[in-house]
Design an enzyme around this catalytic site. Structure first.
Site, PDB file in Angstrom:
ATOM      1  N   SER A 127       1.537  -2.478   1.061  1.00  0.00           N
ATOM      2  CA  SER A 127       1.306  -2.129  -0.511  1.00  0.00           C
ATOM      3  C   SER A 127       1.431  -0.942  -0.645  1.00  0.00           C
ATOM      4  CB  SER A 127       0.097  -2.850  -0.807  1.00  0.00           C
ATOM      5  OG  SER A 127      -0.195  -2.167  -2.185  1.00  0.00           O
ATOM      6  N   TYR A 163      -9.374  -2.646  -1.118  1.00  0.00           N
ATOM      7  CA  TYR A 163      -7.773  -3.141  -0.679  1.00  0.00           C
ATOM      8  C   TYR A 163      -7.149  -1.830  -0.333  1.00  0.00           C
ATOM      9  CZ  TYR A 163      -3.383  -4.977  -2.053  1.00  0.00           C
ATOM     10  OH  TYR A 163      -1.835  -5.360  -2.022  1.00  0.00           O
TER      11      TYR A 163
END
Length: 254
Positions: free
Chosen positions: A145, A158
């Site tokens: 990501s 995250y």
């Protein structure tokens, strides 16, 4: 038109939805026999049916990527009678939910995030590489990501999981490059997946803010990420090793 991956095999975790599903469809369209793994049989079965309806070859394995025995069994299914595993796409993961301040973040959610995004990618790579070492070739693409390249307020857990994923990608890539195994990661920004749709519906104001943070003015389609995955598996990217490739509409370039 010839298919560049005819006779090849691919293993995709998280292949029932989102980026994993798009990658499965794209690789199958290029001639791969695709094995998709995940925890939900309904979505896996749908993806397999869609691949077969388009003339491709696919099967699925139920697998929680945090369970090493399940991962090993799923990889064995992917190898099948061919005795080879050409490509592996590690897409299984949980999203950031939130936003939540670090001091407010529940530990059970943190542990679940790490079990899937970090342990799951580690175990998947471990068993994929064990097979690829036997044959002396292979390509692995981890779905990381943009949050693994920069800090993102409200998404510390995250972001931590994706930084870890990129670190594992780079380290493993250096270990196995001389064995004919290329390992890279793609780092998407926001992608129009079921996880994103659920998050956006729960907090439209936050969703609008996140979309506006992408200079291109929109979020990605899963197929756009899948196109990059196909390229990373192909010989056209044969000199690319240990790269974390941003696919984020300019988000991390700011």
């Amino acid at each position: 038109m010839s298919k560049q991956f005819t006779g090849r095999t691919a293993f995709i975790t998280g292949g029932g939805t989102g980026i994993g599903r798009a990658a499965a469809l794209a690789l199958a369209a290029e001639g791969c026999t695709v094995t998709i793994a995940g925890r939900t049989s309904r979505t896996l079965e749908t993806t397999v049916r869609d691949i077969e309806a388009a003339g491709g070859s696919a099967r699925y394995a139920i697998c929680d990527v945090a369970d090493e025995d399940a991962v090993a069994a799923a990889v064995k299914t992917a190898v099948g009678d061919s005795g080879r595993l050409d490509f592996a796409i590690n897409s299984a993961g949980v999203d950031g939910e939130g936003p939540e301040l670090t001091t407010d973040y529940p530990m059970d959610k943190f542990d679940r995030m790490m079990a899937t995004n970090v342990r799951g990618v580690f175990l998947s790579m471990k068993h994929e590489v064990l097979q690829m070492q036997k044959q002396g070739f292979g390509a692995i693409v981890n779905i990381a990501s943009g949050a693994g390249l920069i800090g993102v307020p409200g998404y510390a857990a995250y972001s931590a999981s994706k930084w870890a994923e990129i670190g594992m990608t780079k380290s493993a890539a250096l270990e196995y490059a001389r064995h004919g195994i290329r390992i890279n990661a793609v780092c998407p920004g926001l992608v129009d997946t079921p996880l994103w749709a659920q998050s956006a519906a729960a907090d439209k104001e936050n969703a609008d803010r996140l979309i506006a943070a992408h200079p291109i003015g929109r979020i990605a389609k899963p197929e756009e990420i899948a196109d990059a995955i196909v390229w990373l598996c192909s010989e056209r990217s044969s000199y690319l090793v240990g790269t974390a490739l941003p696919l984020d509409g300019g988000y991390t370039a700011q």
